[in-house]
Design a protein around this motif. Sequence first.
Motif, mmCIF file in Angstrom:
data_model
loop_
_atom_site.group_PDB
_atom_site.id
_atom_site.type_symbol
_atom_site.label_atom_id
_atom_site.label_comp_id
_atom_site.label_asym_id
_atom_site.label_seq_id
_atom_site.Cartn_x
_atom_site.Cartn_y
_atom_site.Cartn_z
ATOM 1 N N THR A 1 0.813 -1.253 0.133
ATOM 2 C CA THR A 1 -0.070 -0.019 -0.047
ATOM 3 C C THR A 1 0.880 1.318 0.086
ATOM 4 N N GLU A 2 2.176 0.977 0.073
ATOM 5 C CA GLU A 2 2.954 2.339 0.228
ATOM 6 C C GLU A 2 4.288 1.763 -0.508
ATOM 7 N N PHE A 3 5.112 2.961 -1.018
ATOM 8 C CA PHE A 3 6.443 2.616 -1.411
ATOM 9 C C PHE A 3 7.474 3.404 -0.663
ATOM 10 N N VAL A 4 8.682 2.775 -0.527
ATOM 11 C CA VAL A 4 9.809 3.468 -0.055
ATOM 12 C C VAL A 4 10.831 4.123 -1.142
ATOM 13 N N LEU A 5 10.974 5.475 -0.989
ATOM 14 C CA LEU A 5 11.866 6.276 -1.880
ATOM 15 C C LEU A 5 13.087 6.055 -1.751
ATOM 16 N N LEU A 6 13.985 5.608 -2.153
ATOM 17 C CA LEU A 6 15.432 5.613 -1.773
ATOM 18 C C LEU A 6 16.120 6.964 -1.964
ATOM 19 N N ALA B 1 6.347 -5.137 -9.738
ATOM 20 C CA ALA B 1 5.320 -5.959 -9.776
ATOM 21 C C ALA B 1 5.498 -7.358 -9.600
ATOM 22 N N CYS B 2 4.737 -8.268 -8.755
ATOM 23 C CA CYS B 2 4.896 -9.611 -8.651
ATOM 24 C C CYS B 2 4.348 -10.429 -9.545
ATOM 25 N N MET B 3 4.783 -10.209 -10.986
ATOM 26 C CA MET B 3 4.328 -10.695 -12.154
ATOM 27 C C MET B 3 5.103 -10.727 -13.328
ATOM 28 N N ASP B 4 5.077 -11.042 -14.383
ATOM 29 C CA ASP B 4 5.935 -11.244 -15.701
ATOM 30 C C ASP B 4 5.463 -9.741 -16.180
ATOM 31 N N THR B 5 6.155 -8.913 -16.293
ATOM 32 C CA THR B 5 6.113 -7.455 -16.798
ATOM 33 C C THR B 5 6.520 -7.289 -18.144
ATOM 34 N N PHE B 6 6.973 -8.377 -19.006
ATOM 35 C CA PHE B 6 7.333 -8.260 -20.467
ATOM 36 C C PHE B 6 6.452 -7.267 -21.029
ATOM 37 N N VAL B 7 5.217 -7.516 -21.265
ATOM 38 C CA VAL B 7 4.118 -6.992 -22.024
ATOM 39 C C VAL B 7 3.992 -5.652 -21.486
ATOM 40 N N VAL B 8 4.146 -5.308 -20.341
ATOM 41 C CA VAL B 8 3.966 -4.102 -19.592
ATOM 42 C C VAL B 8 4.830 -3.093 -20.010
ATOM 43 N N GLU B 9 6.168 -3.751 -20.013
ATOM 44 C CA GLU B 9 7.532 -2.643 -20.185
ATOM 45 C C GLU B 9 7.369 -2.428 -21.736
ATOM 46 N N ILE C 1 -1.963 0.882 -12.578
ATOM 47 C CA ILE C 1 -2.786 0.473 -11.636
ATOM 48 C C ILE C 1 -3.445 -0.955 -11.566
ATOM 49 N N GLN C 2 -3.094 -1.758 -12.775
ATOM 50 C CA GLN C 2 -3.822 -3.092 -12.772
ATOM 51 C C GLN C 2 -2.435 -4.097 -12.243
ATOM 52 N N LEU C 3 -1.186 -3.900 -11.931
ATOM 53 C CA LEU C 3 -0.215 -4.521 -11.449
ATOM 54 C C LEU C 3 -0.356 -4.799 -10.065
ATOM 55 N N PRO C 4 -0.078 -6.094 -9.963
ATOM 56 C CA PRO C 4 -0.013 -6.849 -8.335
ATOM 57 C C PRO C 4 1.183 -6.376 -7.896
ATOM 58 N N PHE C 5 1.189 -5.769 -6.532
ATOM 59 C CA PHE C 5 2.562 -5.581 -5.701
ATOM 60 C C PHE C 5 2.669 -6.195 -4.356
ATOM 61 N N CYS C 6 3.052 -7.162 -4.228
ATOM 62 C CA CYS C 6 3.184 -8.180 -3.064
ATOM 63 C C CYS C 6 4.567 -8.449 -2.569
ATOM 64 N N GLY C 7 5.416 -7.819 -3.116
ATOM 65 C CA GLY C 7 6.974 -7.997 -2.653
ATOM 66 C C GLY C 7 7.567 -6.687 -2.177
ATOM 67 N N PRO C 8 8.992 -6.746 -2.685
ATOM 68 C CA PRO C 8 9.780 -5.530 -2.472
ATOM 69 C C PRO C 8 9.048 -4.179 -2.699
ATOM 70 N N ASN C 9 9.090 -3.191 -1.890
ATOM 71 C CA ASN C 9 8.569 -1.921 -2.116
ATOM 72 C C ASN C 9 9.358 -0.747 -2.161
ATOM 73 N N GLU C 10 10.696 -0.959 -2.567
ATOM 74 C CA GLU C 10 11.848 0.181 -2.549
ATOM 75 C C GLU C 10 11.948 0.687 -3.935
ATOM 76 N N LEU C 11 11.739 1.993 -4.324
ATOM 77 C CA LEU C 11 11.799 2.519 -5.571
ATOM 78 C C LEU C 11 13.341 3.231 -5.509
ATOM 79 N N ASP C 12 13.998 2.947 -6.531
ATOM 80 C CA ASP C 12 15.537 3.357 -6.450
ATOM 81 C C ASP C 12 15.426 4.777 -7.367
ATOM 82 N N ASN C 13 14.768 5.504 -6.630
ATOM 83 C CA ASN C 13 14.391 7.005 -7.322
ATOM 84 C C ASN C 13 13.966 8.017 -6.276
ATOM 85 N N PHE C 14 13.903 9.552 -6.487
ATOM 86 C CA PHE C 14 13.500 10.396 -5.641
ATOM 87 C C PHE C 14 11.980 10.664 -5.815
#
Length: 315
Positions: free
Chosen positions: A10-15, A189-197, A165-178
């Motif tokens: 439900t939240e992310f950590v900005l590094l 995202a805890c799924m294969d993101t090939f198509v999304v990328e 918004i439709q991606l599932p997030f259930c693992g690491p939540n650290e974003l390497d940016n400001f």
Amino acid sequence: MKKDNGSKVTEFVLLGLSSSWELQLFLFLIFLLFYIAIVLGNLLIVVTVRADAHLLQSPMYYFLGHLSFIDLCLSCVTVPRMLGDFLQQGKIISFSGCLAQIYFLHFLGASEMFLLTVMAYDRYVAICNPLHYLIVMNRQLCLQLVFACWCWGFIHSITQVALVIQLPFCGPNELDNFYCDVPQVIKLACMDTFVVEVLMVSNSGLLSLICFLVLLFSYAVILITLRTCFHHGRSKALSTCASHLIVVSLIFVPCVFVYLRPFCSFSVDKVFSVFYTVITPMLNPLIYTLRNADMKTAMKKLRKKHVASFCHVKG
């Protein structure tokens, strides 16, 4: 890591830019000065264009006023939060806040790209077809082009939010940016993101690249046209085109580098992010005013007007 009962992030950590407290304090002071320069510089251009009837009637300065307004808003999406994060250890952003940042970042960023393309077309008409310039670039067309820029920016930003918004997030939540952006978020995202990328590249990456190539082609045609011109306005036209090319390069090169590379990220991405969200909005007013006699003249008139008004009120 904060999760709800369904193990959903439900939240992310900005590094951020640094983990060193001393360096963060130094960066706070530097970026605070940058932000003050962004706000004052772009506000000055907006106010000057609005206050000067001659500039407001000119399509080029009409578009420039909108560009400064976008730069001002774009910096407000990321810089104030970054300044606040420099003064605290935990840099937390909610999922909804992250989506909002992505939306406004891409809405304003895409609108700016389309506006720069419009400004290139404006310069093309002014230099290659000067006799019909004011007929072609009439006020109604200028309004329609600006409105179209905002509309296409809205469509682009909605697409970017839809990717996330439709991606599932259930693992690491650290974003390497400001700040939150699509390339970093989809990697969590805890799924294969090939198509999304691939969709991200085809949307943001190709948009940046195509607009950049169109702009380069437009200015190449303008420069070729200027080679055959030997009238008194040639140096002024070259100066204007040079200013536009500097701005275009500062905006598009970082965007092409960041968004046209799926499946990988580099530490230098943060540097390009700083250029796109901070350095370019700060430099744009300097580039357009220092190389532009009309803007400098209008600013002097505005200053004299306010000084005279102040003296009148004081007297």
